[in-house]
Design a protein around this motif. Structure first.
Motif, PDB file in Angstrom:
ATOM      1  N   GLN A 125      32.851 -18.066 -23.776  1.00 25.79           N
ATOM      2  CA  GLN A 125      32.457 -16.916 -22.983  1.00 25.79           C
ATOM      3  C   GLN A 125      30.931 -16.837 -22.939  1.00 25.79           C
ATOM      4  O   GLN A 125      30.270 -16.977 -23.964  1.00 25.79           O
ATOM      5  CB  GLN A 125      33.002 -15.624 -23.604  1.00 25.79           C
ATOM      6  N   PRO A 126      30.344 -16.646 -21.750  1.00 23.43           N
ATOM      7  CA  PRO A 126      28.893 -16.488 -21.701  1.00 23.43           C
ATOM      8  C   PRO A 126      28.464 -15.209 -22.417  1.00 23.43           C
ATOM      9  O   PRO A 126      29.187 -14.218 -22.427  1.00 23.43           O
ATOM     10  CB  PRO A 126      28.597 -16.413 -20.200  1.00 23.43           C
ATOM     11  N   LYS A 127      27.271 -15.256 -22.992  1.00 30.81           N
ATOM     12  CA  LYS A 127      26.748 -14.068 -23.676  1.00 30.81           C
ATOM     13  C   LYS A 127      26.287 -13.023 -22.658  1.00 30.81           C
ATOM     14  O   LYS A 127      26.265 -11.829 -22.959  1.00 30.81           O
ATOM     15  CB  LYS A 127      25.569 -14.466 -24.570  1.00 30.81           C
ATOM     16  N   SER A 179      24.481 -16.932 -19.030  1.00 30.74           N
ATOM     17  CA  SER A 179      23.660 -17.475 -20.118  1.00 30.74           C
ATOM     18  C   SER A 179      24.463 -17.578 -21.402  1.00 30.74           C
ATOM     19  O   SER A 179      25.148 -16.620 -21.777  1.00 30.74           O
ATOM     20  CB  SER A 179      22.437 -16.591 -20.351  1.00 30.74           C
ATOM     21  N   PRO A 180      24.371 -18.718 -22.100  1.00 28.89           N
ATOM     22  CA  PRO A 180      25.015 -18.828 -23.409  1.00 28.89           C
ATOM     23  C   PRO A 180      24.179 -18.198 -24.512  1.00 28.89           C
ATOM     24  O   PRO A 180      24.604 -18.174 -25.666  1.00 28.89           O
ATOM     25  CB  PRO A 180      25.123 -20.345 -23.608  1.00 28.89           C
ATOM     26  N   ALA A 202      42.760 -15.928 -21.671  1.00 26.33           N
ATOM     27  CA  ALA A 202      41.619 -16.682 -22.195  1.00 26.33           C
ATOM     28  C   ALA A 202      40.578 -15.740 -22.785  1.00 26.33           C
ATOM     29  O   ALA A 202      40.034 -15.995 -23.874  1.00 26.33           O
ATOM     30  CB  ALA A 202      41.009 -17.538 -21.090  1.00 26.33           C
ATOM     31  N   ALA A 203      40.298 -14.649 -22.089  1.00 32.68           N
ATOM     32  CA  ALA A 203      39.300 -13.685 -22.579  1.00 32.68           C
ATOM     33  C   ALA A 203      39.746 -13.060 -23.889  1.00 32.68           C
ATOM     34  O   ALA A 203      38.922 -12.854 -24.803  1.00 32.68           O
ATOM     35  CB  ALA A 203      39.061 -12.610 -21.525  1.00 32.68           C
ATOM     36  N   LEU A 213      36.849 -18.553 -21.908  1.00 35.31           N
ATOM     37  CA  LEU A 213      36.749 -18.356 -20.469  1.00 35.31           C
ATOM     38  C   LEU A 213      37.562 -19.412 -19.736  1.00 35.31           C
ATOM     39  O   LEU A 213      37.434 -20.607 -20.017  1.00 35.31           O
ATOM     40  CB  LEU A 213      35.272 -18.463 -20.040  1.00 35.31           C
ATOM     41  N   PHE A 214      38.406 -18.965 -18.797  1.00 35.06           N
ATOM     42  CA  PHE A 214      38.964 -19.878 -17.805  1.00 35.06           C
ATOM     43  C   PHE A 214      38.283 -19.525 -16.493  1.00 35.06           C
ATOM     44  O   PHE A 214      38.487 -18.439 -15.950  1.00 35.06           O
ATOM     45  CB  PHE A 214      40.480 -19.754 -17.688  1.00 35.06           C
ATOM     46  N   PRO A 215      37.443 -20.418 -15.954  1.00 32.10           N
ATOM     47  CA  PRO A 215      36.495 -20.015 -14.919  1.00 32.10           C
ATOM     48  C   PRO A 215      36.971 -20.055 -13.478  1.00 32.10           C
ATOM     49  O   PRO A 215      36.216 -19.687 -12.579  1.00 32.10           O
ATOM     50  CB  PRO A 215      35.356 -21.015 -15.114  1.00 32.10           C
ATOM     51  N   LEU A 216      38.211 -20.497 -13.220  1.00 27.07           N
ATOM     52  CA  LEU A 216      38.682 -20.503 -11.840  1.00 27.07           C
ATOM     53  C   LEU A 216      38.805 -19.059 -11.358  1.00 27.07           C
ATOM     54  O   LEU A 216      39.515 -18.255 -11.964  1.00 27.07           O
ATOM     55  CB  LEU A 216      40.034 -21.203 -11.744  1.00 27.07           C
ATOM     56  N   SER A 217      38.096 -18.713 -10.285  1.00 31.71           N
ATOM     57  CA  SER A 217      38.080 -17.336  -9.803  1.00 31.71           C
ATOM     58  C   SER A 217      38.177 -17.320  -8.286  1.00 31.71           C
ATOM     59  O   SER A 217      37.350 -17.921  -7.601  1.00 31.71           O
ATOM     60  CB  SER A 217      36.796 -16.627 -10.259  1.00 31.71           C
TER      61      SER A 217
END
Length: 477
Positions: A225-227, A296-297, A131-132, A137-141
């Motif tokens: 992806q967040p900035k 933050s976006p 994803a990156a 972003l795939f946010p499962l962590s």
């Protein structure tokens, strides 16, 4: 109950399975099978008469059909990182283990639709990386993301550290491909956010721990992806202060708050004792700590302004006692390592009695106080290793023996400890399993804490989808 197969029927089934997956992917030798028969903690070892490694959904379907015809139970298995004995066979030796680790292709990334279609054996960290690389972003962590698989994550409806912002595995999945208990392939790989055409079949298989069918692929949601991302560790006087801090930060930061972890001082002392090279952010000890993650976006300055304003207000109001804000990515990783190393520190220190529970967020401080007092009254000097995802109400509420007491000897009290903890969870209208699942470990507890109506509905679903009872028997029900 499934009857043991005679040797000749074993041989017939093995011949059929060998023809499906190839000789090198049917394991019969006890030494070759051994890694697939033990749980992650090393406390339990089951038995199986074969381990099968199919390469794709079509082979999975043929394996399941062959086992259904022979009335042989099937234990689906992913990365084998589960904690409730959900992916290991029992000791009867009747079952085969069906491992999905060869189903490891990322089939498709649709950037415009923000979706990714992956096979069940894909390692979670590889999905995050793919994803990156696509700029998303795939946010499962999870702590086990380097070895757990997405099929297992979906089968247990895994949570992790970003549930507060993005939801758990169920919320991150749009569609599934599933092999049914009859050996048919259901293609539900719909990359749709709206589909109101009948029963939500996808929902049945997520969280079912392989008891209704075998997940072979999934359509996952992707995000921008967040900035910028910032991490802070805040010292607190009590769980109530942590709850007050959560409310303040949510009010000021909104959806930018992606993680909010609670850790007791005993947790960090345990980590410091076992991993002295990790950072020690504060010169003095405090009763509780909250680990905050903001994404933050917009920009780093925007994220920094949000978190500094929120923490400043918390300090001024007396909610927070002290705070450390990571000024670099390495510092941020260091703070997260403190949280991630708690389970490792527990394992290094010795065995303890673990609980994965969820509660209404508002009730967590009272639960910790009341349940801790009840445990101390019953087992004076016991140590509470309490940490978890406060933002979504999930606590890992573990109980270790008093200092100097033997860990093995303390484990004989597991049933009594569980009764105190789980009865209090029920009294606070919580759940005895938040993100680890039920498996075989908590199966019998369900009878105590779920209503007869609810259990009857679950059994009806199981009977309808798996009438032979061959899919991961003895798990959940």
């Amino acid at each position: 109950m499934t009857e043991p197969l005679h040797d000749e029927l074993h041989d017939e089934l093995h011949d059929a399975l060998r023809a499906i997956v190839g000789p090198s992917h049917l394991l019969l030798d006890p030494a070759a099978m051994a890694p697939y028969l033990a749980d992650w903690r090393g406390r339990y070892t089951g038995r199986a008469h074969a381990v099968v490694l199919p390469a794709n959904a079509a082979e999975v379907a043929r394996v399941v059909a062959a086992c259904a015809a022979a009335r042989v139970p099937i234990v689906p298995q992913g990365g084998r990182t589960g904690l409730v004995l959900g992916s290991v066979p029992d000791t009867s030796g009747l079952a085969i283990v069906l491992t999905l680790r060869r189903l490891d292709r990322i089939r498709h990334i649709d950037a415009a639709n923000r979706t990714m279609t992956v096979e069940a054996g894909c390692i979670l960290a590889d999905i995050e990386q793919a994803a990156a690389q696509a700029g998303m972003l795939f946010p499962l962590s999870l702590a086990a993301e380097g070895s757990c698989t997405i099929g297992g994550n979906l089968s247990t409806n895994a949570g992790g550290t970003a549930v507060l912002r993005y939801g758990n595995a169920r919320e991150l999945c749009l569609g599934l491909e599933v092999v049914t208990a009859q050996g048919q392939v259901w293609d539900g790989l719909r990359a749709l956010r709206k589909d109101n055409t009948g029963y939500a079949l996808r929902e049945l298989f997520i969280g079912a721990e392989g008891t209704l069918g075998v997940i072979t692929a999934a359509v996952l949601k992707l995000y921008p992806q967040p900035k910028a991302s910032l991490t802070a560790l805040v010292a607190l006087a009590s769980p109530q202060a942590a709850l007050d801090l959560l409310g303040l930060v949510q009010e000021r930061c909104g959806a930018a708050l992606t993680g909010f972890e609670l850790m007791s001082d005993y947790c960090l002392r345990l980590v410091a004792a076992q991993f002295p090279a990790l950072p020690t952010p504060f010169a003095v000890h405090h009763p509780q700590y909250a680990l905050l993650e903001l994404s933050s976006p917009e920009s780093q300055d925007h994220a920094c302004g949000l978190i500094e304003s929120a923490i400043g207000a918390a300090l001024e109001a007396g909610i927070a006692l002290d705070a450390v804000l990571a000024s670099s990515n390495s510092q941020s990783l260091g703070l997260w390592k403190l949280r991630e190393h708690i389970p490792l520190a527990q394992a290094a220190a010795g065995k303890n009695i673990k609980h994965d529970i969820s509660l209404p967020v508002s009730r967590i401080p009272a639960f910790i106080d009341q349940t801790g007092a009840a445990l101390q009254a019953a087992f004076p000097g016991c140590q509470l290793v309490c940490f978890g995802h406060l933002g979504d109400g999930n606590l890992h509420f573990n109980v270790a023996p008093p200092p100097g007491a033997g860990h093995e000897a303390f484990l004989i009290h597991q049933q009594a400890v569980n009764r105190i903890v789980h009865d209090n969870v029920a009294a606070f209208h919580g759940s005895i399993s938040a993100e680890h699942g039920v498996g075989a470990l908590k199966r019998d507890e369900l009878v105590r804490y779920k209503s007869a109506v609810e259990l009857d509905m679950m059994r009806a679903i199981k009977a309808a989808l798996d009438p032979l009872g061959i899919m991961n028997p003895g798990k959940i029900l």
